[in-house]
Write an enzyme that holds these catalytic residues in place. Structure first.
Site, short mmCIF file in Angstrom:
data_model
loop_
_atom_site.label_atom_id
_atom_site.label_comp_id
_atom_site.label_asym_id
_atom_site.label_seq_id
_atom_site.Cartn_x
_atom_site.Cartn_y
_atom_site.Cartn_z
N LYS A 192 -8.54 -1.04 -9.06
CA LYS A 192 -6.90 -0.42 -8.67
C LYS A 192 -6.49 -0.69 -7.46
O LYS A 192 -7.38 -1.18 -6.78
CB LYS A 192 -7.02 1.03 -9.12
CG LYS A 192 -8.10 1.63 -8.06
CD LYS A 192 -8.52 3.08 -8.45
CE LYS A 192 -9.44 3.59 -7.38
NZ LYS A 192 -9.92 4.88 -7.94
N TYR A 225 8.75 -3.04 21.78
CA TYR A 225 9.52 -1.99 21.84
C TYR A 225 9.27 -0.66 22.73
O TYR A 225 7.88 -0.28 22.70
CB TYR A 225 9.64 -1.25 20.26
CG TYR A 225 10.34 -2.23 19.25
CD1 TYR A 225 11.71 -2.51 19.45
CD2 TYR A 225 9.64 -2.57 18.16
CE1 TYR A 225 12.54 -3.22 18.67
CE2 TYR A 225 10.54 -3.23 17.13
CZ TYR A 225 11.67 -3.67 17.47
OH TYR A 225 12.33 -4.50 16.42
#
Ligand SMILES: *Cc1c(COP(=O)(O)O)cnc(C)c1O
Length: 385
Positions: free
Chosen positions: A39, A265
């Site tokens: 999965k 940033y």
């Protein structure tokens, strides 16, 4: 694979190591069947690569969380039996049957939906009954399991392949709740109703497989272990298991920055001296956890360097001090380089994440490719000696 250069960063799977892990687990579990849950893009490793290795290695079962993943496996040519764990919706039943997927009955409501659908379509289906022994997620209570089993047994459209449950806490050995769940599962299994019936009983995920051999029953479902990880100590008989996953990139930019300059940033990183700064084209947009800003590392030329400043959506910076590195050189974000390693377990610890989460977050923008096992490398090694 030939389009790997479309993105300068990639995930590399060492299929030789993956095969070795499968062999070690196979030997460890003895007669039990081996189910590999793939999965979430095979825990980020890449569904197709892993499923085809599993098929080549004659794994007994694959498992997925939902219909969509099962269809993807069938469409890539996987012939192995596949179990869908998740609780399905009514409109998925027809495709579950059409794509030859075994699925989970987790309540009487679901059993009735399937029966009606099968009658309407004149089809049969293969199912596993899920019993909740304590995770409180999906599954019928042990008390009502018998009723639902009888219901399934009475209707010929159902082929009851297995009965399973899932651990709430099995990552480490000797957990009392894991032991309680094993007891509950045993108690159910001993019911006379199931005797003389051919049923695959299964409970063990990675922790269950590695640390609770009494929970192996007829089949185990270890994904994380197969990919090379356990949360605690590696049991002696599983030694040799190792990760097969690397996240790699290439330096995309180089510059020299003066002392006292802010990087990325909000300038959360300030250079302590005149430094060489390289840019790496991976960001949280690829699923690389932003929390690693200013506390993660990468490997360049076999040396560990700190991530400098905030990780951006598509790139981040690394401070290499006075060292040298050129644009285009390989950078390892997860995996080995020389004798150094940055492991998913280590990143999980730093970011307070589950290591499975670190891997599965890495998304489809990153191409997956198989590691090329070069003979050339060993020749170079020999020449150096
Ligand atoms: C994901 C999953 C597994 C695999 O668990 P790991 O501990 O990550 O190997 C096993 N069984 C079920 C039902 C699962 O959902």
């Amino acid at each position: 694979m030939e389009h790997v250069h479309y993105h300068p960063s990639w995930i590399e799977i060492d299929t030789n190591q993956l095969k070795k892990n499968i062999q070690i687990v196979r030997k460890f579990i003895g007669k039990a069947l081996y189910c590999l849950p793939v999965k979430a893009n095979a825990y980020g490793h890449g569904l197709e690569i892993v499923a085809h290795v599993a098929q080549e290695m004659q794994i007994d079962y694959l498992a997925v969380a939902c219909l969509q993943e099962g269809i993807a496996l069938r469409q890539s040519g996987i012939k192995l039996p596949i179990i869908v764990f998740g609780a399905f919706h009514e409109n998925q039943i027809e495709d579950l049957i059409n794509f030859n997927l075994e699925f989970t009955i987790s309540s009487m409501l679901k059993a009735r939906w399937v029966k009606e659908k099968c009658e309407k379509l004149q089809r049969n289906c293969s199912v596993h009954l899920e019993v909740d022994t304590g995770i409180q997620r999906t599954g019928v209570r042990p008390e009502t399991a018998l009723d639902i089993f009888q219901y399934l047994d009475q209707h010929t459209c159902f082929r009851i392949v297995g009965i399973y449950s899932h651990f709430a806490s099995s990552d480490l050995p000797n957990h009392s709740f894991a032991q309680l769940q094993i007891q509950k599962f045993n108690a159910l299994k001993q019911n006379p109703l199931f005797q003389h019936k051919k049923i695959i009983w299964h409970l063990a995920n990675t922790g269950g497989t590695a640390y609770y051999p009494e929970a192996h029953y007829n089949m185990v479902r270890p994904s994380f272990l197969t990919f090379g990880y356990v949360m605690g100590e590696i049991p002696e008989k599983l030694k040799g298991i190792a990760p097969c996953f690397s996240l790699k990139s290439q330096i995309s930019f180089f510059k020299v920055v003066e002392e006292g300059e802010g990087i990325s940033y909000d300038h959360t990183y300030i250079t302590k001296k005149k430094s060489r700064i390289v840019t790496i084209p991976v960001g949280y947009g690829d699923g690389f956890i932003r929390k690693l800003s200013n506390c993660g590392h990468v490997l360049i030329r076999g040396k560990k360097y700190p991530i400098a400043g905030t990780i951006c959506m598509d790139q981040f910076m690394v401070d290499i001090g006075d060292d040298e590195a050129f644009v285009g050189e390989e950078v390892v974000l997860i995996g080995n380089q020389g004798d150094k390693e940055i492991s998913a377990l280590e990143i999980a610890k730093i970011t307070e994440a589950n290591p499975r989460e670190v891997l599965t977050l890495l998304n489809d923008r990153l191409p997956r490719k198989k590691m090329v096992h070069k003979i050339k490398e060993s020749i170079t090694e020999t020449l150096k000696v």
